[in-house]
Write an enzyme that holds these catalytic residues in place. Structure first.
Site, PDB file in Angstrom:
ATOM      1  CD  GLU A  34       7.362  -5.399 -24.865  1.00  0.00           C
ATOM      2  OE1 GLU A  34       6.889  -4.295 -24.573  1.00  0.00           O
ATOM      3  OE2 GLU A  34       8.591  -5.648 -24.803  1.00  0.00           O
ATOM      4  N   GLY A  39       4.446  -5.739 -20.060  1.00  0.00           N
ATOM      5  CA  GLY A  39       4.493  -5.087 -18.741  1.00  0.00           C
ATOM      6  C   GLY A  39       5.766  -4.276 -18.563  1.00  0.00           C
ATOM      7  N   GLY A  40       6.758  -4.525 -19.424  1.00  0.00           N
ATOM      8  CA  GLY A  40       7.970  -3.691 -19.413  1.00  0.00           C
ATOM      9  C   GLY A  40       8.766  -3.782 -18.127  1.00  0.00           C
ATOM     10  CG  HIS A 441      -5.466   7.823  17.720  1.00  0.00           C
ATOM     11  ND1 HIS A 441      -4.189   8.322  17.829  1.00  0.00           N
ATOM     12  CD2 HIS A 441      -5.612   6.886  18.700  1.00  0.00           C
ATOM     13  CE1 HIS A 441      -3.583   7.726  18.853  1.00  0.00           C
ATOM     14  NE2 HIS A 441      -4.424   6.853  19.397  1.00  0.00           N
TER      15      HIS A 441
END
Ligand SMILES: Cc1cc2nc3c(=O)[nH]c(=O)nc-3n(C[C@H](O)[C@H](O)[C@H](O)COP(=O)(O)OP(=O)(O)OC[C@H]3O[C@@H](n4cnc5c(N)ncnc54)[C@H](O)[C@@H]3O)c2cc1C
Length: 459
Positions: A34, A39-40, A441
């Site tokens: 990296e 985590g980019g 619902h």
């Protein structure tokens, strides 16, 4: 260091770390490289910080609407931008730290920091280190395009990365690009109190969507005071005493907008220009995306490209799915394919748009006989109760097979409710199955069977 591994992974974004996890679990030695932030994009400058900022903007919006709900605030809400920024930074930093410590503690995984570049098809250099492996996975992601528009070189501008550093609300934010990144920033900054103008070259916002969806999104943003300038030809920039002058030859409106800040949100480009792909013989297309087959293999045996850099997806979920495909094929003896993936994404404005599969225009172009359904959010009980009735849901199905081809839910919880339809499409079941479902619902999802029960041929 000069070392050989079973696999090298370049990039610790959305696919790489999980792939390292699977391969080391299978007993392989893996090097993951990296060059910047673990985590980019998603973790550091994409999904996570933006959705955290969207949440702050939603809180501000709801606070302003408090009186509608009988919640009386003594004064209009004030935005503490350093606090807003700190909150987003903390969410990113926590995730980044978790990924890095996971990788560093992973048995069989060697973490290298620096820029990886090919020396040959099975060898890469990272600074003084040279590593080799029979399998190399490229998960290098992309970055914001800085378009070659007149005057751009003499003007200061923001990208999705640098805008995260703002700890003040811009006076007037001009956003170039009316797709999802631009629109999310547009609405959040408007809600923080900025004047916002969105400049889009094309005739519609989010041009990949049906016109009805694009127009509804436009209405939502305009109602909040965002100015939208579509059909903007020859966008150009010039310094101005108040910031920056953005020239736009639009079909209507003033030819120049004076902004205090400009954000470029006109697309992404892959990080493939500095990888030494030529040394490995890996082929790219004209835009720099790495060419891959349906199993994500490149033209060079032993090299795969996963995530945004292969041009097959531009989302975190598509990048992660790329990991799942290569891992299943290499480790589980499966034959998974990218083409099995049903396209889906969300636009996280408020209310959000959840979209799966084909638009109505694409479905029409396929030449099939069609059935369509539509329901405005004003006729969704939960939306009425929440006081959030903007938008609509729509669906298109094949009239013969009765399979759903695509759907859009632009409305409160549309990003979540769309998964009921996505799951149906993945199950390959006719939509009639949903007619017998008993949904909970009150939810937005409960109206999906009702809409499907009212399907008719399109006009
Ligand atoms: C503002 C914004 C908002 C977004 N919001 C969403 C969203 O809500 N939902 C969604 O699904 N997607 C979203 N995305 C898209 C998402 O962030 C990307 O699709 C995703 O991060 C791609 O993951 P990736 O693993 O392919 O690459 P990346 O996450 O970009 O990771 C690539 C990594 O490779 C590293 N790298 C690159 N070259 C080298 C090299 N030569 N040597 C070593 N390391 C290298 C980079 O430093 C980077 O860490 C957003 C994007 C942006 C910009």
């Amino acid at each position: 260091m000069n070392r050989n591994f079973d696999a090298i992974i370049v990039g610790a974004g959305q696919a790489g770390p999980s792939l390292a996890g699977r391969m080391t679990d299978a007993g392989m030695s893996v090097a993951i490289v990296e060059r910047h932030l673990f985590g980019g994009t998603c973790v550091n400058t994409g999904c996570m910080p933006t959705k955290t900022l969207v949440a702050s903007a939603y809180a501000a919006h709801l606070a302003r609407r408090g009186a509608e709900y009988g919640v009386m605030l003594d004064a209009p809400p004030r935005i503490d931008m350093p606090k807003v920024k700190e909150r987003a930074a903390l969410v990113s930093a926590t995730s980044r730290r978790n990924i890095e410590s996971w990788l560093r503690g992973m048995k069989g995984c060697t973490v290298l920091t620096g820029h990886a570049r090919f020396e040959s098809a099975d060898r890469m250099r990272i600074g003084d280190d040279v590593i080799s492996a029979p399998r190399i996975f490229l998960n290098v992601g992309g970055r914001a395009v800085v378009p070659d528009m007149p005057g751009i070189g003499d003007s200061s501008y923001l990208t999705n990365t640098s805008i995260l550093g703002l700890d003040m609300v811009p006076k007037h934010l001009v956003i170039i690009g009316g797709s999802y990144i631009g629109l999310e920033f547009a609405q959040m900054h408007r809600r923080f109190g900025a004047a916002v103008t969105v400049v889009e070259k094309g005739p519609h916002l989010v041009s990949r969507e049906d016109e009805e969806v694009s127009e509804a999104i436009r209405d939502i943003l305009v109602a909040e005071g965002i100015e939208i300038r579509t059909g903007a030809e020859c966008i150009r920039f010039a310094p101005h005493p108040e910031g920056i002058a953005v020239g736009v030859d639009c079909t209507a409106g003033a030819p120049e907008i004076i902004g205090s800040h400009v954000l470029l949100a006109v697309g992404r480009r892959p990080n493939t220009d500095d990888l030494g792909l030529d040394k490995a013989g890996v082929a790219t297309d004209a835009r720099g995306y790495i060419e891959v087959d349906d199993s994500l293999a490149t033209n060079v045996p032993g090299i795969w490209a996963i995530g945004d850099c292969n041009g097959r997806g531009a989302f975190t979920h598509t990048s992660y799915n790329d990991f799942e495909i290569v891992a299943a094929n290499l480790l589980d003896g499966e034959a998974r394919k990218v083409s099995d993936r049903i396209p889906a994404y969300a636009l996280f404005i408020d209310p959000p748009l959840g979209r799966v599969g084909m638009t109505l225009a694409q479905a029409r172009a396929s030449g099939r006989p069609l059935l369509v359904g539509r329901r405005p959010m004003t006729r969704v009980g939960r939306a009425v109760e929440k006081g959030e009735t903007l938008g609509f849901m729509s669906v298109v199905a094949d009239a013969e097979t009765r399979r759903i081809l695509g759907a859009a839910i632009l409305g409160t919880s549309g990003d979540e409710a769309i998964h009921g339809i996505l799951d149906m499409m993945n199950a390959g079941a006719p939509y009639d199955r949903l007619l017998r479902a008993v949904p909970i619902h009150p939810t937005v999802s409960e109206l999906i069977p009702t809409m499907l029960g009212e399907m008719r041929a399109p006009n």
